[in-house]
Structures are given as C-alpha cells and as structure tokens.
Design an enzyme around this catalytic site. Sequence first.
Site, PDB file in Angstrom:
ATOM      1  N   GLN A   9     146.754  -1.230 -34.570  1.00 23.83           N
ATOM      2  CA  GLN A   9     145.758  -0.185 -34.356  1.00 23.83           C
ATOM      3  C   GLN A   9     146.385   1.197 -34.524  1.00 23.83           C
ATOM      4  OE1 GLN A   9     143.546  -1.056 -30.852  1.00 23.83           O
ATOM      5  NE2 GLN A   9     142.394   0.836 -30.826  1.00 23.83           N
ATOM      6  N   SER A  87     151.706  -5.774 -32.842  1.00 27.01           N
ATOM      7  CA  SER A  87     150.581  -5.822 -31.898  1.00 27.01           C
ATOM      8  C   SER A  87     149.399  -6.562 -32.525  1.00 27.01           C
ATOM      9  CB  SER A  87     150.221  -4.410 -31.452  1.00 27.01           C
ATOM     10  OG  SER A  87     149.284  -4.415 -30.402  1.00 27.01           O
ATOM     11  N   ARG A 112     139.365  -9.821 -28.561  1.00 25.29           N
ATOM     12  CA  ARG A 112     140.472  -8.982 -28.082  1.00 25.29           C
ATOM     13  C   ARG A 112     140.046  -7.526 -27.992  1.00 25.29           C
ATOM     14  NH1 ARG A 112     145.060  -6.032 -30.293  1.00 25.29           N
ATOM     15  NH2 ARG A 112     147.047  -6.636 -29.313  1.00 25.29           N
TER      16      ARG A 112
END
Length: 296
Positions: A9, A87, A112
Amino acid sequence: MEAFVFPGQGSQFVGMGKDLYETNSLAKELFDKADEILGFKITDIMFAGTDDQLKQTKVTQPAVFLHSVISALCMDGFEPSMVAGHSLGEFSALVAAGALNFEDGLRLVHVRALAMQKACEASAGTMAAIIGLTDEKVEKICSEVSTAGNVVVAANYNCPGQLVISGNINAVNAACEKMKATGAKRALPLKVGGAFHSPLMQPAKEKLQVAIEQTDIIAPKCLVYQNVDGKPHTDAVEIKANLIAQLTSPVRWTSSVQNMIADGANDFTECGPGKALQGMIGRINKDVTVHGVEEA
C-alpha cells in the site's frame, strides 16, 4: 537468478493498469473478473478516479494487488524462481507463485482491507519513517516509550538506516522526538490511516484469520520469502500461519532481500505500481540488478 517482488500500500496512482487493460486480453479478462468479485467497478477508480477515492484502504489494497498480479501474469514466459512481497504485496507474491488462485487472493485482500480500515477507525494510530538510526536503537527507543495502553513498535525493516515505526499516535510522536534527539536524520510522520503491523491491528488479524483458514493455499511452485521471518517457505501450512501473523508482525524486508541474494538472486523485477521496492533493494545491496516489469 531472477527474483520477482511485489509492492504494498502507498504505491498506487490514478491510471494504474489502464494500458494493460487496453492492450492485453488476459489483463482485460482478469480486471473484469475483479469488478465482479468485488461487487463494484474498481477499474473505474483505478483508471480514472480521484486520488482521494484511490486512497481509501478498501480500494487501495485490491487495486495494488490487481496491478501487481496482472503485471506479472501478463509477462511473457513468467516462471519465477523466487518471490517476495512487501506487506500487502505478499498476497500478490503468493498468487504469482501459484500458492493462491487469483480469485481467492483478491477475496482475501478485500477482507484484509475492510478489516484493517475498521481497526483503524476503532483505534487511532499512525506510522513514521525513521532515517539514520540502527535497527537496535529504534527498537530500544520504542521499548522505552511504550506503555500498556500507548504502544509503539518497529513495523517495517525496509533497508539499512530506514525503519518505519507504528502504534498509538501519542507513542509514535514521543518516539519520534526521542529518536531525533538521539541522532536520527529524520523522523517523518506518514500519511496513513492507522498503525499497520502493530498490536492495534489485532481485531483485523482475527477477521483475516477466519478467511485465510477457509481458503485453499497449496505449495507454491517456487520459494516464497515471507515478511514475518524473511525466510523462504514452500509448506502450505507454514505459509498460512505466517500470512495470519503478518498483520501484527513487522515486515522484515531487509532480511527477505538479503536471504534471496544469499540464495542466488542477482536480478530483481518489481511487479506493480511505483518503484519503492527498487529503491529499497538498491540500498540493501548495490551489486544486484533492479528494475520494473517494463524493463524486464
């Protein structure tokens, strides 16, 4: 040996994936399937939305996942020897390695994203990048600052001299001041919605765990270096456990890259938006070749 890495992200941008959609039939098929699975036209936001729309965690995570996975799968002769993802990027890496199918990977990323957004709303948290201190010094200060209800931890071990901390806002701010006083070159608050990879993500971890346990994950066709320990894994049971632990554990990116290089990687291709991982890998080891998909 070529390694493929997948970003997390923060690497998103408006227009991401549009060229792929318009020029590659497999990409178009997968993007259209993603719109169906998610129940909204994420492609509209990715290709022509606003920055604010794309910054919503529930949009950002599946958008980065889609761009990353589709970029890899549309490469000629894509046969990875080893993969890793930062991640969120770990889900992209697992799909690229054949451990997760595309549909299940996207569904897990959607779960998620929603769970993390809810956890962020429930507990105000933040993150900050610390430049110029050793990992040990950052860990020590976090330990000194943290209390039972005011936690700050090392969250992303990105490369030597660059570590991201995460936790309650007051604790992160206090740690930043102490780190600057101790000699950090910079302590930069990050524009994020919450305290990722910290104990504040425990509620999200519990929701994601249920979804992961209900999803088929098989042995990958190549080594997958996972965030929680930076080591290669091929056992499906271990991969699931590490994927569950990831939300509240630090991202050990430096160790992942160092271990990949020790195991023979000398050429890294970043699959997905941006060049963040290329920069990190270049700072971890200047002797390897690093590039994006378009240069592969």
